[in-house]
Design a protein around this motif. Structure first.
Motif, PDB file in Angstrom:
ATOM      1  N   ARG A  45       0.826  -1.192   0.000  1.00 26.13           N
ATOM      2  CA  ARG A  45       0.000   0.000   0.000  1.00 26.13           C
ATOM      3  C   ARG A  45       0.863   1.246   0.000  1.00 26.13           C
ATOM      4  NH1 ARG A  45      -4.963  -1.371  -1.746  1.00 26.13           N
ATOM      5  NH2 ARG A  45      -5.965  -2.919  -0.434  1.00 26.13           N
ATOM      6  N   SER A  46       0.414   2.272  -0.703  1.00 23.39           N
ATOM      7  CA  SER A  46       1.193   3.499  -0.803  1.00 23.39           C
ATOM      8  C   SER A  46       1.433   4.129   0.558  1.00 23.39           C
ATOM      9  CB  SER A  46       0.471   4.506  -1.711  1.00 23.39           C
ATOM     10  OG  SER A  46       0.489   4.082  -3.050  1.00 23.39           O
ATOM     11  N   LYS A  47       0.508   3.965   1.489  1.00 21.83           N
ATOM     12  CA  LYS A  47       0.648   4.682   2.754  1.00 21.83           C
ATOM     13  C   LYS A  47       1.333   3.844   3.835  1.00 21.83           C
ATOM     14  CE  LYS A  47      -3.762   3.841   5.126  1.00 21.83           C
ATOM     15  NZ  LYS A  47      -4.870   4.499   5.808  1.00 21.83           N
ATOM     16  N   ASP A  48       1.932   2.704   3.467  1.00 29.67           N
ATOM     17  CA  ASP A  48       2.603   1.889   4.469  1.00 29.67           C
ATOM     18  C   ASP A  48       3.863   2.567   4.997  1.00 29.67           C
ATOM     19  OD1 ASP A  48       1.881  -1.480   3.255  1.00 29.67           O
ATOM     20  OD2 ASP A  48       0.684  -0.006   4.319  1.00 29.67           O
ATOM     21  N   ARG A  49       4.437   3.467   4.238  1.00 34.83           N
ATOM     22  CA  ARG A  49       5.618   4.210   4.674  1.00 34.83           C
ATOM     23  C   ARG A  49       5.273   5.692   4.643  1.00 34.83           C
ATOM     24  NH1 ARG A  49      11.455   3.837   5.974  1.00 34.83           N
ATOM     25  NH2 ARG A  49      12.016   6.033   6.020  1.00 34.83           N
ATOM     26  N   GLU A  50       5.420   6.359   5.783  1.00 34.38           N
ATOM     27  CA  GLU A  50       5.124   7.790   5.852  1.00 34.38           C
ATOM     28  C   GLU A  50       6.410   8.571   5.612  1.00 34.38           C
ATOM     29  OE1 GLU A  50       2.741  11.031   8.627  1.00 34.38           O
ATOM     30  OE2 GLU A  50       3.054   8.974   9.316  1.00 34.38           O
ATOM     31  N   ILE A  51       6.444   9.329   4.528  1.00 34.27           N
ATOM     32  CA  ILE A  51       7.643  10.063   4.133  1.00 34.27           C
ATOM     33  C   ILE A  51       7.681  11.414   4.829  1.00 34.27           C
ATOM     34  CG2 ILE A  51       8.781  11.208   2.185  1.00 34.27           C
ATOM     35  CD1 ILE A  51       8.022   8.964   0.440  1.00 34.27           C
ATOM     36  N   THR A  52       8.866  11.778   5.317  1.00 32.40           N
ATOM     37  CA  THR A  52       9.086  13.058   5.982  1.00 32.40           C
ATOM     38  C   THR A  52       9.871  13.991   5.073  1.00 32.40           C
ATOM     39  OG1 THR A  52      11.185  12.370   6.954  1.00 32.40           O
ATOM     40  CG2 THR A  52       9.177  11.833   8.190  1.00 32.40           C
ATOM     41  N   ALA A  53       9.973  15.261   5.522  1.00 32.86           N
ATOM     42  CA  ALA A  53      10.771  16.230   4.770  1.00 32.86           C
ATOM     43  C   ALA A  53      12.225  15.782   4.695  1.00 32.86           C
ATOM     44  CB  ALA A  53      10.665  17.611   5.427  1.00 32.86           C
ATOM     45  N   ALA A  54      12.707  15.137   5.754  1.00 35.18           N
ATOM     46  CA  ALA A  54      14.083  14.632   5.751  1.00 35.18           C
ATOM     47  C   ALA A  54      14.272  13.558   4.681  1.00 35.18           C
ATOM     48  CB  ALA A  54      14.440  14.075   7.122  1.00 35.18           C
ATOM     49  N   ASP A  55      13.259  12.726   4.469  1.00 33.89           N
ATOM     50  CA  ASP A  55      13.338  11.702   3.434  1.00 33.89           C
ATOM     51  C   ASP A  55      13.429  12.337   2.049  1.00 33.89           C
ATOM     52  OD1 ASP A  55      13.152   9.547   5.221  1.00 33.89           O
ATOM     53  OD2 ASP A  55      10.963   9.661   5.236  1.00 33.89           O
ATOM     54  N   VAL A  56      12.613  13.359   1.810  1.00 37.82           N
ATOM     55  CA  VAL A  56      12.636  14.039   0.517  1.00 37.82           C
ATOM     56  C   VAL A  56      13.993  14.707   0.299  1.00 37.82           C
ATOM     57  CG1 VAL A  56      11.598  15.869  -0.890  1.00 37.82           C
ATOM     58  CG2 VAL A  56      10.136  14.376   0.499  1.00 37.82           C
ATOM     59  N   ARG A  57      14.538  15.326   1.352  1.00 38.85           N
ATOM     60  CA  ARG A  57      15.866  15.928   1.233  1.00 38.85           C
ATOM     61  C   ARG A  57      16.912  14.870   0.889  1.00 38.85           C
ATOM     62  NH1 ARG A  57      14.295  19.029   5.789  1.00 38.85           N
ATOM     63  NH2 ARG A  57      15.408  17.592   7.178  1.00 38.85           N
ATOM     64  N   VAL A  59      16.460  12.065  -0.767  1.00 39.86           N
ATOM     65  CA  VAL A  59      16.294  11.665  -2.167  1.00 39.86           C
ATOM     66  C   VAL A  59      16.887  12.729  -3.089  1.00 39.86           C
ATOM     67  CG1 VAL A  59      14.614  11.222  -3.993  1.00 39.86           C
ATOM     68  CG2 VAL A  59      14.261  10.234  -1.724  1.00 39.86           C
ATOM     69  N   LEU A  60      16.574  14.000  -2.834  1.00 35.83           N
ATOM     70  CA  LEU A  60      17.094  15.072  -3.675  1.00 35.83           C
ATOM     71  C   LEU A  60      18.615  15.162  -3.591  1.00 35.83           C
ATOM     72  CD1 LEU A  60      14.423  17.846  -2.982  1.00 35.83           C
ATOM     73  CD2 LEU A  60      14.679  16.458  -5.047  1.00 35.83           C
ATOM     74  N   ALA A  61      19.170  14.938  -2.405  1.00 35.95           N
ATOM     75  CA  ALA A  61      20.627  14.959  -2.248  1.00 35.95           C
ATOM     76  C   ALA A  61      21.261  13.822  -3.049  1.00 35.95           C
ATOM     77  CB  ALA A  61      20.995  14.842  -0.773  1.00 35.95           C
ATOM     78  N   ASP A  82      13.567  17.018 -11.013  1.00 36.21           N
ATOM     79  CA  ASP A  82      12.351  17.771 -11.310  1.00 36.21           C
ATOM     80  C   ASP A  82      11.100  16.915 -11.153  1.00 36.21           C
ATOM     81  OD1 ASP A  82      14.000  19.882 -11.821  1.00 36.21           O
ATOM     82  OD2 ASP A  82      13.753  19.864 -13.994  1.00 36.21           O
ATOM     83  N   LEU A  83      11.209  15.643 -11.470  1.00 28.79           N
ATOM     84  CA  LEU A  83      10.058  14.741 -11.330  1.00 28.79           C
ATOM     85  C   LEU A  83       9.693  14.555  -9.864  1.00 28.79           C
ATOM     86  CD1 LEU A  83       8.063  13.017 -12.911  1.00 28.79           C
ATOM     87  CD2 LEU A  83       9.699  11.137 -12.797  1.00 28.79           C
ATOM     88  N   VAL A  84      10.707  14.422  -9.001  1.00 31.24           N
ATOM     89  CA  VAL A  84      10.449  14.337  -7.562  1.00 31.24           C
ATOM     90  C   VAL A  84       9.726  15.581  -7.087  1.00 31.24           C
ATOM     91  CG1 VAL A  84      11.537  14.338  -5.276  1.00 31.24           C
ATOM     92  CG2 VAL A  84      12.360  12.776  -7.053  1.00 31.24           C
ATOM     93  N   LEU A  85      10.210  16.756  -7.498  1.00 28.49           N
ATOM     94  CA  LEU A  85       9.576  18.015  -7.092  1.00 28.49           C
ATOM     95  C   LEU A  85       8.144  18.108  -7.610  1.00 28.49           C
ATOM     96  CD1 LEU A  85      12.512  20.542  -7.663  1.00 28.49           C
ATOM     97  CD2 LEU A  85      11.707  19.598  -5.495  1.00 28.49           C
ATOM     98  N   PHE A  86       7.916  17.632  -8.818  1.00 23.78           N
ATOM     99  CA  PHE A  86       6.571  17.734  -9.408  1.00 23.78           C
ATOM    100  C   PHE A  86       5.567  16.884  -8.652  1.00 23.78           C
ATOM    101  CE2 PHE A  86       3.105  17.127 -12.336  1.00 23.78           C
ATOM    102  CZ  PHE A  86       2.988  18.357 -12.962  1.00 23.78           C
TER     103      PHE A  86
END
Length: 275
Positions: A45-57, A59-61, A82-86
């Protein structure tokens, strides 16, 4: 074997076995007990892992490190960042993001008398169909277009899109995210690049999938504005959004003042209890 290759081989073998059964060469399907591919360390399920701002950082790093690494050949595209940001900025499905065209972006869309806002019209998705020659843009979103919608863009996404529209030449498909030849980008190829190259040997790569970003932003919107608005943002019904995407906060709303006022006259104070 990659998930896509495993799935393709399994489907081909299953079709061949069914033909053998019809011809009388086999009595039953020996492929039936074989499980479908499931990645380790990630739920279905998509919501089995709750992503935080730290996780997004993180990935972008990882994307920035990968893009900046010395390697032969052409300079890596900014499409992955750009796809991650979109997806983070819209809560759309990866296939919907990859199907967005230049004409779907309107940075001055009228939303009221004398008022405009930057929006994206999400009106299609990428699908693979042999009858259509492979990968193509389906002219409506999932469920027959029930999820078609117009989404207001956050400032960070507007900045990215302005830069991308200026830096990339128009192509025949109109795709915002396109191959070097101007064609549609395959969602499977994008996921493979993230898994086997960009996020390889990183902690975040053990569980990350683009689709999880949709759930993360849907949850952010739901917590701030309610599940109904989050569902509209995501192109779902409220029931689907709550069941499969939106994370429910473990912290209940603060009702301590209401409870205090309701029972203050009945509950003894510390002084009274000590007498």
């Amino acid at each position: 074997m990659t998930p896509t290759r495993y799935s393709d081989v399994r489907k081909a073998l299953h079709a061949f076995v069914k033909w053998l059964i019809v011809q009388g060469a086999l009595a039953r399907d020996p492929m039936a007990p074989l499980p479908s591919y499931q990645r380790r360390n990630i739920g279905r399920r998509s919501k089995d892992r709750e992503i935080t701002a730290a996780d997004v950082r993180a990935v972008l790093a990882a994307v920035d490190d990968w893009a900046g690494a010395a390697r032969p050949g052409p300079t890596p595209s900014a499409v992955y960042r750009d796809l991650v940001l979109f997806i983070v900025g819209t809560a759309c499905r990866p296939g919907e993001a990859l199907a967005v065209r230049r004409q779907d972006i309107d940075l001055a869309y009228p939303v009221g008398e004398g008022l405009t806002k930057p929006v994206v019209h999400i009106t299609g998705t990428l699908v693979y169909d042999r009858d259509h020659g492979g990968l193509y843009r389906q002219p409506h979103t999932k469920s027959g277009g029930a999820g078609d919608r117009t989404v207001v863009l956050p400032p960070f996404l507007v900045r990215m899109l302005r830069e991308r529209l200026m830096a990339t030449a128009p192509n025949d498909s109109g795709a915002i995210f396109a191959t070097r030849a101007g064609g549609w980008l395959s969602p499977n190829n994008i996921n493979t690049r993230f898994r086997e190259s960009i996020l390889k040997d990183r902690e975040v790569g053990e569980w990350f999938e683009l689709r999880l970003l949709r759930s993360a932003t849907g949850t952010v919107v739901a917590q701030a504005s309610g599940a109904e608005i989050a569902a509209s943002q995501m192109g779902n019904t409220r029931e689907i959004a709550e069941a499969h995407y939106i994370h429910r906060s473990r912290l209940a709303p603060d009702s301590s003042r209401i409870i205090e006022e309701a029972w203050a006259a009945a509950v003894p104070t510390a002084t009274a209890r000590g007498r």
